[in-house]
Design a protein around this motif. Structure first.
Motif, PDB file in Angstrom:
ATOM      1  N   ARG A  77      52.055  37.938  37.891  1.00  0.00           N
ATOM      2  CA  ARG A  77      50.917  38.829  37.629  1.00  0.00           C
ATOM      3  C   ARG A  77      50.596  38.898  36.142  1.00  0.00           C
TER       4      ARG A  77
ATOM      5  N   ILE B  97      48.167  36.240  34.976  1.00  0.00           N
ATOM      6  CA  ILE B  97      46.787  36.504  35.428  1.00  0.00           C
ATOM      7  C   ILE B  97      46.167  37.606  34.574  1.00  0.00           C
TER       8      ILE B  97
ATOM      9  N   ASP C  59      37.477  37.196  34.272  1.00  0.00           N
ATOM     10  CA  ASP C  59      37.297  35.811  34.702  1.00  0.00           C
ATOM     11  C   ASP C  59      36.667  35.760  36.091  1.00  0.00           C
TER      12      ASP C  59
ATOM     13  N   VAL D 223      39.238  44.664  41.572  1.00  0.00           N
ATOM     14  CA  VAL D 223      39.544  43.739  40.476  1.00  0.00           C
ATOM     15  C   VAL D 223      40.888  43.062  40.743  1.00  0.00           C
TER      16      VAL D 223
ATOM     17  N   LEU E 137      41.191  39.047  41.075  1.00  0.00           N
ATOM     18  CA  LEU E 137      42.011  38.258  40.145  1.00  0.00           C
ATOM     19  C   LEU E 137      43.205  37.596  40.836  1.00  0.00           C
ATOM     20  N   GLY E 138      43.487  38.031  42.046  1.00  0.00           N
ATOM     21  CA  GLY E 138      44.619  37.440  42.756  1.00  0.00           C
ATOM     22  C   GLY E 138      45.908  38.217  42.585  1.00  0.00           C
ATOM     23  N   ARG E 139      45.845  39.319  41.846  1.00  0.00           N
ATOM     24  CA  ARG E 139      47.057  40.108  41.651  1.00  0.00           C
ATOM     25  C   ARG E 139      47.435  40.875  42.919  1.00  0.00           C
TER      26      ARG E 139
END
Lengths: 431, 431
Positions: free
Chosen positions: A322, A325, B34, B316, B320-322
């Motif tokens: 994490r 990211i 991003d 978010v 972001l993939g978190r």
């Protein structure tokens, strides 16, 4: 279970706390992670540290940080030596060697954060720094992730436990500054040379970090106004207390239309303000966001285990992927940010507490209020105390909103008045 | 710039807030991401909502949630309709269709969280729920990520703004319960049917979520003890106030050796406890961790924009993939967790505030203290008030630590005493 190898550089109080958590893995969430940070190596200049720590034999100990930096098995370096050098070089080398970095080094981030962040981005690595502000309080994550939907309007905080301990002691026990400091030193809350803490420098480092994240802008650290508590008189704490105010050393960041206010100084807060009841070594940070409104995060701002708690949280973030990211997404501390000037202290507007030492004779108030009026400073309340020292009496005033520059001019002009003796004290107020 | 498409189901107050933030992107961090969450579609059963919202033409509006669930362009579904059904079916379908989920639905998570989380894991998708507890306060992230290095020992919180508003008004303005409730309803802080809030049910839902994360265990939600404020007498608030205590509706979770305590009830706190000064619709949660010590997070626990702030933060995280990483790593709300019994309320030990309505004649105190003594309840202080009502006087006591079961038995036995009139009131105390 995957593991992620940690190299710990600087084995002071916090380092020992981090090692303890990583070795014991007492937390139920921590032990169930998919990818666990594992302590692989420790570097400290003092070879005695090894024996003191009673380390398991599979953990590498070295007095030379380079050994860890050159070790390809170590994936993340925790820098806990503090100060600018060699911390800067260690972090730089770690990034160059392809390692992520976790640090609690507020001074380094405040002064060279942008440089280090750019370096990390170039190497595709991350720097995590939750422990740099507010000890175990997850303030960095809150500002950066939790409040990301907000335009941050203000950040107010008690971010230095040493000075808060001293002020709490002065307020509660009517102890003078030097005695409170001595007690803080005796208890290990203040260092032998307390300058960084008591002069507000440590607070200004933390303020710089919070403001860069919260406002998403860059600025010149050197222009942050800071003033400490070493010149605080017990009597001012007490006169202000009677007027309904508590004295705290605050770090204040406000976003205005064209610039930002960044300042650290002793500040009077109304007794019922949430920060007024933050006592001792506790820290608390109030954040005002456009959507979330007023918030406050409170906890121990320093100390071994609270700070280690934040370092390990960062290590988990790195181990899970994490942190990478987040670091990539977070366009702060970098060339991506708008540069914004810090407003000059002369332009700040606040209410003021003033204490004059005056000769007790008719016409004094007229002379003082005349000069204040000339500089557009109007008086909200006046108390003349009976306490007499060296033939003078204290005259305490609260003003309405006034400009700092005007106040300074008025105080300079008043130096000519023969009815005012000694130095005039003033304190800024936040509501 | 990548985008991540959001479908919003349920366009009430919070939904409108989420839409506002996503459309305006006013936050400097949000606009620089991003990968930005972009509002793609809205579903609400009420067709009038479309006109009210003044939506840009490229945003799909439908009265049928299925249209969004079947839309392959939508990557994350925000469920904001609340309640068990059809929220459960909507979330289930979204997961089956390969979409991540963000929800503020505390009732659903408290009652069916484990089921939904297992479903999400099977489909490799995530459920994010920061907005389900504490509105805009990033409490879920703090417990789950920020304090991950800690063994959580206790979670204490004011997690319901409606009841805190009512209690604050009763305390400050000496208004009786029904009048304070009516005012809360007039201001929109309480619903027409306030049962969920005032009976402590909403708080128990939130407590279940916090305890599952904090302690990393599973338990039977039905065994959480909850008691609301609808039977609160103004006089008890005031007698307790005189004794140095503030009344709050607390959600309390404590980890003991073999079980956990989970309970929601009106609680007396010393005036100087940080939660005592949390007033009005504000929420605050205190967490005690093995490393971090005592912490508190404070902010608006409900309302349009604070809750929307948390929902967007979750979006978010998903974009972001978190969120996916976190959800996979977080072994709570699932079969991975140890099942732990909730301690029976009869076994709880606290101090108690007691108010008896007694006949004003000699020997009363002896009779009462005799029965208390028989059940090992010792008295810390007694105040006999002069206020006389229907021939009785209030006798107020604070006890030392006592077991709830013993107290109940003592109170039952006292019902036989002819000197005690009316119902005896008791309140639990936390220090």
């Amino acid at each position: 279970m995957n593991t992620f190898n940690v190299g710990l550089i600087g084995m002071g109080t916090v380092g020992a706390g981090v090692a303890k958590i990583l070795l014991e893995k007492g937390s139920p969430l921590l032990e169930k992670l998919d990818c666990v940070p594992v302590l692989k190596g420790i570097a400290d200049r003092n070879p005695d540290v090894k024996n003191k720590l009673n380390l398991p034999s599979d953990i590498l100990f070295t007095t030379d940080a380079k050994e860890l930096l050159n070790n390809p098995d170590i994936q993340v370096v925790v820098e806990l030596i503090g100060g600018l050098h060699p911390a800067m070089e260690i972090i730089t080398t770690a990034l160059e060697k392809g390692k992520d970095v976790v640090t609690a080094n507020k001074m380094l981030l405040a002064l060279h954060g942008s440089e280090l962040f750019s370096k990390a981005r170039r190497h595709g690595k991350s720097i995590s720094f939750e422990a740099s502000v507010g000890g175990g309080i997850p303030i960095i994550a809150a500002l950066r992730d939790g409040f990301i939907a907000n335009k941050i309007e203000a950040i107010f905080g008690i971010v230095n436990g040493t000075t808060n301990y001293i002020l709490t002691k002065m307020t509660r026990e009517k102890v003078k500054y030097s005695d409170a400091l001595a007690e803080a030193q005796r208890l290990g809350y203040a260092e032998k040379d307390p300058t960084m803490d008591v002069e507000g420098i440590d607070s200004s480092h933390k303020l710089a970090i919070l403001a860069r994240i919260g406002f998403g802008v860059d600025f010149d650290y050197k222009n942050i106004y800071h003033e400490g508590i070493s010149a605080m008189d017990l009597s001012d704490i007490w006169y202000a207390h009677e007027l309904g105010y508590t004295l705290k050393l605050l770090a204040i960041a406000k976003k205005t239309e064209n610039n930002i206010e960044l300042r650290v100084h002793p500040t009077l807060l109304p007794h019922d303000h949430p920060l007024s009841s933050v006592n001792g070594v506790f820290n608390a940070i109030c954040i005002t966001g456009s959507a979330v409104g007023e918030t406050m995060l409170y906890g121990k701002g320093a100390g071994q285990m609270p700070t280690a708690s934040a370092v390990v949280a960062d290590l988990v973030d790195v181990a899970l992927g994490r942190a990478g990211i987040t670091f990539k997404a977070m366009k702060t501390f970098s060339g991506h940010c708008e540069y914004v000037p810090i407003a000059d202290i002369q332009q700040f507007k606040t209410r003021y507490y003033l204490r004059f030492s005056v000769v007790d004779k008719p016409g004094v108030l007229a002379k003082i209020s005349g000069i204040l009026g000339k500089y557009e400073i109007s008086i909200a309340s006046v108390i003349q105390h009976k306490a007499r020292e060296n033939g003078t009496v204290p005259l305490v005033m609260m003003t309405h909103l006034a400009e700092e520059g005007n106040l300074q001019k008025a105080l300079t002009e008043m130096k000519q008045l023969d009815v005012i003796k000694d130095h005039t004290k003033f304190l800024r107020v936040e509501e």
